[in-house]
Design an enzyme around this catalytic site. Structure first.
Site, PDB file in Angstrom:
ATOM      1  N   ARG A  41      -1.673   3.062 -14.704  1.00 30.48           N
ATOM      2  CA  ARG A  41      -2.806   2.132 -14.660  1.00 30.48           C
ATOM      3  C   ARG A  41      -3.749   2.336 -15.837  1.00 30.48           C
ATOM      4  NH1 ARG A  41      -3.999   1.514  -8.149  1.00 30.48           N
ATOM      5  NH2 ARG A  41      -2.564  -0.240  -7.943  1.00 30.48           N
TER       6      ARG A  41
ATOM      7  N   LYS B 220       7.452  -4.424   7.255  1.00 31.70           N
ATOM      8  CA  LYS B 220       7.129  -5.340   8.355  1.00 31.70           C
ATOM      9  C   LYS B 220       7.058  -6.807   7.933  1.00 31.70           C
ATOM     10  CE  LYS B 220       3.370  -3.663  10.055  1.00 31.70           C
ATOM     11  NZ  LYS B 220       2.342  -2.757   9.995  1.00 31.70           N
TER      12      LYS B 220
ATOM     13  N   GLY C 265       3.250  -2.282  -4.049  1.00 31.33           N
ATOM     14  CA  GLY C 265       3.099  -0.854  -4.352  1.00 31.33           C
ATOM     15  C   GLY C 265       4.404  -0.076  -4.258  1.00 31.33           C
TER      16      GLY C 265
ATOM     17  N   GLY D  48      -1.690  -5.442  -3.275  1.00 33.36           N
ATOM     18  CA  GLY D  48      -2.283  -6.512  -2.475  1.00 33.36           C
ATOM     19  C   GLY D  48      -2.565  -7.768  -3.285  1.00 33.36           C
TER      20      GLY D  48
HETATM   21  P1  ADP Z   1       5.459  -3.072  -0.939  1.00 35.21           P
HETATM   22  O1  ADP Z   1       4.446  -1.948  -0.984  1.00 35.21           O
HETATM   23  O2  ADP Z   1       6.359  -3.059  -2.131  1.00 35.21           O
HETATM   24  O3  ADP Z   1       4.813  -4.402  -0.685  1.00 35.21           O
HETATM   25  P2  ADP Z   1       5.996  -2.592   1.837  1.00 35.21           P
HETATM   26  O4  ADP Z   1       4.683  -1.911   1.917  1.00 35.21           O
HETATM   27  O5  ADP Z   1       6.150  -3.868   2.558  1.00 35.21           O
HETATM   28  O6  ADP Z   1       6.425  -2.792   0.297  1.00 35.21           O
HETATM   29  O7  ADP Z   1       7.144  -1.665   2.400  1.00 35.21           O
HETATM   30  C1  ADP Z   1       7.453  -0.427   1.840  1.00 35.21           C
HETATM   31  C2  ADP Z   1       7.965   0.514   2.881  1.00 35.21           C
HETATM   32  O8  ADP Z   1       8.976  -0.082   3.659  1.00 35.21           O
HETATM   33  C3  ADP Z   1       8.575   1.738   2.259  1.00 35.21           C
HETATM   34  O9  ADP Z   1       7.774   2.857   2.544  1.00 35.21           O
HETATM   35  C4  ADP Z   1       9.939   1.843   2.916  1.00 35.21           C
HETATM   36  O10 ADP Z   1      10.266   3.153   3.313  1.00 35.21           O
HETATM   37  C5  ADP Z   1       9.782   0.954   4.128  1.00 35.21           C
HETATM   38  N1  ADP Z   1      11.079   0.473   4.611  1.00 35.21           N
HETATM   39  C6  ADP Z   1      12.041  -0.136   3.927  1.00 35.21           C
HETATM   40  N2  ADP Z   1      13.116  -0.357   4.690  1.00 35.21           N
HETATM   41  C7  ADP Z   1      12.828   0.142   5.915  1.00 35.21           C
HETATM   42  C8  ADP Z   1      13.531   0.243   7.153  1.00 35.21           C
HETATM   43  N3  ADP Z   1      14.766  -0.217   7.266  1.00 35.21           N
HETATM   44  N4  ADP Z   1      12.900   0.821   8.186  1.00 35.21           N
HETATM   45  C9  ADP Z   1      11.649   1.285   8.069  1.00 35.21           C
HETATM   46  N5  ADP Z   1      10.941   1.238   6.939  1.00 35.21           N
HETATM   47  C10 ADP Z   1      11.514   0.670   5.864  1.00 35.21           C
HETATM   48 MG    MG Z   2       3.125  -1.304   0.551  1.00 36.94          MG
END
Ligand code: ADP
Ligand code: MG
Length: 405
Positions: free
Chosen positions: A43, A204, A357, A380
């Site tokens: 960053r 989620k 993230g 976000g």
């Molecule tokens: P980002 O930060 O890129 O937007 P998210 O916050 O939505 O992504 O999700 C990231 C998390 O999702 C990671 O910590 C990862 O471990 C978790 N994840 C990915 N696949 C699964 C799964 N099958 N079951 C539980 N958690 C998962």
């Molecule tokens: Mg995230």
């Protein structure tokens, strides 16, 4: 097609900065190690082009940022002095760290600045007024400068004083990083080279509903992986074992699936998955088709057949946006699906945009960040843009005056 951003915003390239006191809201919110040292300076590096641009043109550069979440009080280990040191090293010029972000001492330090000088104000979140968007606090910050620059894309979805309050008092323009982030997301959402695919994963569905609703109207192909695939699979009647299913989101997921077919968007879900008893390293894992997920097992990653199919389909795309890992990539046994998607995007000739993230962390961990067209600095904020919403911190910036008819 609806516009994401209807008005163009001024950037530092559109105005005169010579001799001006310029307050730059940067995002210097770096992750720290246990011992308080900087764990990753991505960053800080991302903020350099704007700072260099301003210094080289004789501005007096007053930087400000938050660091972590000090909850409105002074927390010694969250002082920005160490960030100032790193900045100084990277810029090869002095960066003076101040002890506060407003008040008489800050005012006199700023009054003593010459053209090309750089100071870094103290962590904005030492004052509760920052998060509260307190008008008097914003006015005090604004009083330090002649001009405001927002370069903190990662904080621009927040209505905090340094993001939306200060621009009420000053001429306000975008920095180079902010402009690049906005331009990239706007271009892929409004005018992508096709075929255009979105790869959406992560923990989620509920975190990604806004993104899904918006993106299905724009893409040709939607690929779903990660933990949220369980809710999609459950909505189709598959048994997903002990995976967590967001039962309150099944209707949303069915609606999104129906909408994709109505719009002619292809929707790909996992056909096989890696399952395990727990999402920890060292547990025994195996690959099963989605039609045969054992009752006591949790989906931890997409399976190899799914990864091959996803990668094959992505190879034919000219624009891909990716948010959300395909599995629990933090655990080596469950990282393969995410790694293969990352490798495919790294080799793609088209435009590849990575947001979120964890997704960005994964791409950095696989040492593939440099091979992508754009790796967003905002989590976000990137999700907000992908959901088709404008960012409060961008809305308040000055518009480019449109040419008359
Ligand atoms: P980002 O930060 O890129 O937007 P998210 O916050 O939505 O992504 O999700 C990231 C998390 O999702 C990671 O910590 C990862 O471990 C978790 N994840 C990915 N696949 C699964 C799964 N099958 N079951 C539980 N958690 C998962
Ligand atoms: Mg995230």
């Amino acid at each position: 097609m609806q516009k994401v951003i209807t008005r163009r915003k001024k950037t530092i390239r559109d105005i005169e900065v010579q001799g001006k006191r310029v307050l730059v809201r940067a995002d210097l919110n770096v992750p720290l190690n246990e011992d308080g040292s900087i764990a990753d300076d991505t960053r800080i590096r991302a903020s350099l082009p704007t700072i260099r641009y301003l210094c080289e043109r004789g501005a007096r550069v007053i930087l400000c940022s938050h660091l972590d979440r000090p909850q409105g009080v002074v927390v010694e280990r969250l002082r920005l002095a160490l960030v100032a040191n790193r900045l100084s090293l990277l810029l090869d010029r002095p960066v003076l760290a101040l002890q506060d972000c407003i008040g008489p001492e800050v005012e006199s330090a700023v009054a003593g600045m010459n053209a090309g000088d750089i100071v870094l104000l103290e962590n904005l979140r030492f004052h509760p007024e920052e998060r509260a968007d307190d008008p008097a606090f914003a006015e005090s910050l604004a009083s330090l400068a002649d001009l405001y620059v927002n370069d903190a894309f990662a904080a621009s979805h927040r209505s905090h004083a340094s993001i939306v309050g200060v621009p009420e008092h000053l001429q306000a323009v975008a920095g180079l990083l902010l402009a690049k982030e906005i331009d990239t997301f706007t271009r892929i959402l409004e005018n992508p080279d096709r075929p255009f695919a979105a790869v959406i994963g992560g923990a989620k569905v509920s975190d990604k509903l806004g993104v899904l609703e918006n993106i299905i109207r724009r893409v040709d192909l939607l690929i779903i992986g990660g933990g949220m695939a369980a809710t999609f699979l459950a909505s189709l009647g598959y048994g997903v074992g002990a995976s967590s299913v967001e039962t309150d989101r099944l209707d949303d997921v069915r609606r999104i699936s129906a909408k994709t077919s109505e719009l002619g968007v292809r929707l790909l879900l996992p056909r096989d998955v890696v399952v395990a008893g727990r999402l920890d390293s060292g547990v025994s894992a195996r690959v099963v088709p989605v039609t045969a997920i054992p009752d006591d097992m949790i989906i931890a990653d997409i399976g190899p057949a799914t990864a091959s199919e996803f990668c094959q389909e992505l190879t034919g795309c000219r624009t891909v946006v990716w948010n959300g890992p395909m599995g629990v990539f933090e655990v080596p046994e469950f990282a393969e699906g995410t790694r293969r998607v990352a490798a495919t995007l790294a080799n793609l000739t088209g435009t590849t945009v990575i947001g979120g993230g964890s997704t960005v962390d994964a791409v950095i961990r696989f040492k593939l960040a440099d091979a992508m067209t754009h790796v967003s600095t905002g989590g976000g904020a990137a999700l907000t843009m992908l959901a088709g919403k404008s960012l409060p911190g961008v809305e308040v910036l000055d518009d480019v005056e449109e040419e008359g008819p």
